[in-house]
Design an enzyme around this catalytic site. Structure first.
Site, mmCIF file in Angstrom:
data_model
loop_
_atom_site.group_PDB
_atom_site.id
_atom_site.type_symbol
_atom_site.label_atom_id
_atom_site.label_comp_id
_atom_site.label_asym_id
_atom_site.label_seq_id
_atom_site.Cartn_x
_atom_site.Cartn_y
_atom_site.Cartn_z
ATOM 1 N N LYS A 68 9.200 46.162 62.374
ATOM 2 C CA LYS A 68 9.982 46.961 63.125
ATOM 3 C C LYS A 68 9.651 48.384 62.403
ATOM 4 O O LYS A 68 9.570 49.603 62.932
ATOM 5 C CB LYS A 68 11.508 46.747 63.217
ATOM 6 C CG LYS A 68 11.666 45.798 64.265
ATOM 7 C CD LYS A 68 13.236 45.379 64.314
ATOM 8 C CE LYS A 68 13.529 44.778 65.815
ATOM 9 N NZ LYS A 68 15.103 44.749 66.019
ATOM 10 N N ASP A 104 18.352 49.310 69.823
ATOM 11 C CA ASP A 104 19.303 48.500 69.494
ATOM 12 C C ASP A 104 20.619 49.066 69.771
ATOM 13 O O ASP A 104 21.718 48.352 70.215
ATOM 14 C CB ASP A 104 18.963 47.906 68.287
ATOM 15 C CG ASP A 104 17.996 46.665 68.347
ATOM 16 O OD1 ASP A 104 17.819 46.155 69.223
ATOM 17 O OD2 ASP A 104 17.384 46.531 67.285
HETATM 18 P P1 NDP Z 1 18.473 41.204 57.941
HETATM 19 O O1 NDP Z 1 17.440 39.979 57.286
HETATM 20 O O2 NDP Z 1 17.995 42.471 57.901
HETATM 21 O O3 NDP Z 1 19.854 41.083 57.574
HETATM 22 C C1 NDP Z 1 20.591 39.919 57.168
HETATM 23 C C2 NDP Z 1 21.922 40.326 56.886
HETATM 24 O O4 NDP Z 1 22.797 39.188 56.797
HETATM 25 C C3 NDP Z 1 22.072 41.136 55.565
HETATM 26 O O5 NDP Z 1 23.149 41.796 55.698
HETATM 27 C C4 NDP Z 1 22.223 39.938 54.433
HETATM 28 O O6 NDP Z 1 22.925 40.241 53.446
HETATM 29 C C5 NDP Z 1 23.101 38.936 55.233
HETATM 30 N N1 NDP Z 1 23.098 37.749 54.945
HETATM 31 C C6 NDP Z 1 22.381 36.765 54.681
HETATM 32 N N2 NDP Z 1 22.604 35.321 54.178
HETATM 33 C C7 NDP Z 1 23.763 35.818 53.771
HETATM 34 C C8 NDP Z 1 24.723 34.857 52.903
HETATM 35 N N3 NDP Z 1 24.388 33.626 52.631
HETATM 36 N N4 NDP Z 1 25.901 35.610 52.530
HETATM 37 C C9 NDP Z 1 26.347 36.776 53.039
HETATM 38 N N5 NDP Z 1 25.329 37.608 53.789
HETATM 39 C C10 NDP Z 1 24.345 37.023 54.026
HETATM 40 O O7 NDP Z 1 18.405 40.619 59.559
HETATM 41 P P2 NDP Z 1 18.785 41.473 60.923
HETATM 42 O O8 NDP Z 1 19.833 42.693 60.478
HETATM 43 O O9 NDP Z 1 17.645 41.951 61.657
HETATM 44 O O10 NDP Z 1 19.696 40.478 61.769
HETATM 45 C C11 NDP Z 1 20.975 40.215 61.581
HETATM 46 C C12 NDP Z 1 21.442 39.087 62.560
HETATM 47 O O11 NDP Z 1 21.592 39.902 63.792
HETATM 48 C C13 NDP Z 1 20.546 37.847 62.792
HETATM 49 O O12 NDP Z 1 21.341 36.852 62.865
HETATM 50 C C14 NDP Z 1 19.785 38.389 64.222
HETATM 51 O O13 NDP Z 1 19.344 37.200 65.181
HETATM 52 C C15 NDP Z 1 20.984 39.158 64.930
HETATM 53 N N6 NDP Z 1 20.389 40.354 65.804
HETATM 54 C C16 NDP Z 1 20.807 40.266 67.053
HETATM 55 C C17 NDP Z 1 20.285 41.232 67.745
HETATM 56 C C18 NDP Z 1 20.583 41.059 69.210
HETATM 57 O O14 NDP Z 1 20.225 41.944 70.166
HETATM 58 N N7 NDP Z 1 21.813 40.501 69.865
HETATM 59 C C19 NDP Z 1 19.425 42.039 67.406
HETATM 60 C C20 NDP Z 1 18.943 42.247 65.878
HETATM 61 C C21 NDP Z 1 19.321 41.211 65.258
HETATM 62 P P3 NDP Z 1 22.079 40.851 51.904
HETATM 63 O O15 NDP Z 1 21.901 42.157 52.527
HETATM 64 O O16 NDP Z 1 23.108 40.780 50.988
HETATM 65 O O17 NDP Z 1 20.673 39.872 52.149
#
Ligand code: NDP
Length: 274
Positions: A68, A104
């Site tokens: 992206k 989005d």
């Molecule tokens: P990213 O990898 O960019 O971000 C992941 C996020 O989850 C970060 O804030 C990360 O925190 C947090 N995280 C991961 N593991 C943990 C943990 N163990 N404890 C606390 N926080 C955690 O992913 P995206 O932003 O692209 O996607 C996030 C979610 O949104 C996904 O589940 C995805 O499927 C969903 N999504 C849904 C869409 C829709 O159209 N409905 C569109 C896009 C995404 P940290 O920064 O600390 O790592």
């Protein structure tokens, strides 16, 4: 004769993407000529794949993880909303080149409005859990729709700071351990972390402080009813699942590539879930 439009989704991996089912459903439903295909493009091939879209006469494409940000960099032009979010998910291709957009934020707002009638971002503060790509699009949506305050709690504090720096506006960063307390007074509560997704631990943030009028949404759509949404519903709060955002974000791309403004309804949801 003008050839039927072709579009697709570029991702790595791409097998999990629901976009081919979604666009395929709309193509059949509106009786349109055209095709929408998945393309598994590894990161080291992405630049040439993107350039190839123009040579092959594609109408456009969606881009998903991990492409992206790179798509935004490579595009010939980009919409203000894509630049603001720092990532592209929808590309339109013509003789002039490749135009990058990010739908989005639009998808998030349309899903909230459709699934929680009367919901308004401007009605009060929001609590946003997460600071990744999806969180950034959601924060931009909430701010642009008039949210008076977006409280961002993320495990990595620095990533929340980067989000606030990139977007500006009334963002308050909350320490991850204080996320539950920040639900106090929040009329919109969004999980934009990957916690609660199939195969991941559940999101362990209490909703006890959330007001009765709060709308709770999870961007995750596998499962459709996440543990967070189950807890919110058990407290009598309104809930919105993540599938609506996925379906609504696809509308602008379909309309420009295939020429019909498509509708999101129950039969589309059923087709995509199947
Ligand atoms: P990213 O990898 O960019 O971000 C992941 C996020 O989850 C970060 O804030 C990360 O925190 C947090 N995280 C991961 N593991 C943990 C943990 N163990 N404890 C606390 N926080 C955690 O992913 P995206 O932003 O692209 O996607 C996030 C979610 O949104 C996904 O589940 C995805 O499927 C969903 N999504 C849904 C869409 C829709 O159209 N409905 C569109 C896009 C995404 P940290 O920064 O600390 O790592």
């Amino acid at each position: 004769m003008t050839p039927a439009p072709v579009a697709g989704v570029l991702g790595w991996p791409v097998a999990h993407s629901r976009s081919p089912a979604l666009h395929g459903y709309w193509l059949r439903r509106y009786g349109l000529q055209g095709a929408y295909l998945p393309f598994a493009v590894p990161p080291d091939c992405f630049d040439s794949a993107l350039r190839g879209l123009q040579a092959l006469g594609f109408a456009g494409a969606n881009v998903t993880l991990p492409h992206k940000e790179r798509a935004l960099t490579l595009a010939d032009e980009a919409t203000a909303r894509a630049r603001r979010i720092g990532a592209a998910n929808t590309l339109t291709v013509d003789e002039g080149g490749i135009r990058a957009d990010n739908t989005d934020a639009f998808g998030f707002l349309e899903s909230m409005r459709a699934s929680a009638p009367g919901w308004r971002a401007g009605a009060g503060p929001a609590l946003l859990l997460g600071a990744g790509g999806a969180a950034r699009a959601t924060a931009a949506a909430l701010l642009d729709a008039g949210s008076p305050q977006v409280r961002v709690a993320n495990r990595s504090y620095g990533r929340a700071e980067a989000l606030a720096d990139a977007l500006g506006g009334p963002i308050e960063i909350v320490a991850w351990r204080d996320a539950a307390a920040a639900a106090d007074g929040a009329l919109t509560i969004v999980n934009a972390t990957s916690l609660g997704m199939v195969g991941q631990p559940p999101l362990d943030v209490s909703l006890a402080a959330a007001p009765r009028e709060a709308v709770v949404t999870d961007l995750i759509y596998t499962p459709l009813r996440t543990p967070l949404l189950e807890r919110a519903a058990a407290r009598g709060l309104r809930v919105v699942d993540g599938l609506g955002m996925l379906l609504h974000q696809a509308r602008p791309g379909f309309e420009v590539w295939f020429g019909v403004a498509p509708e999101v309804d129950e039969s589309l949801r059923a087709a995509v879930l199947a």
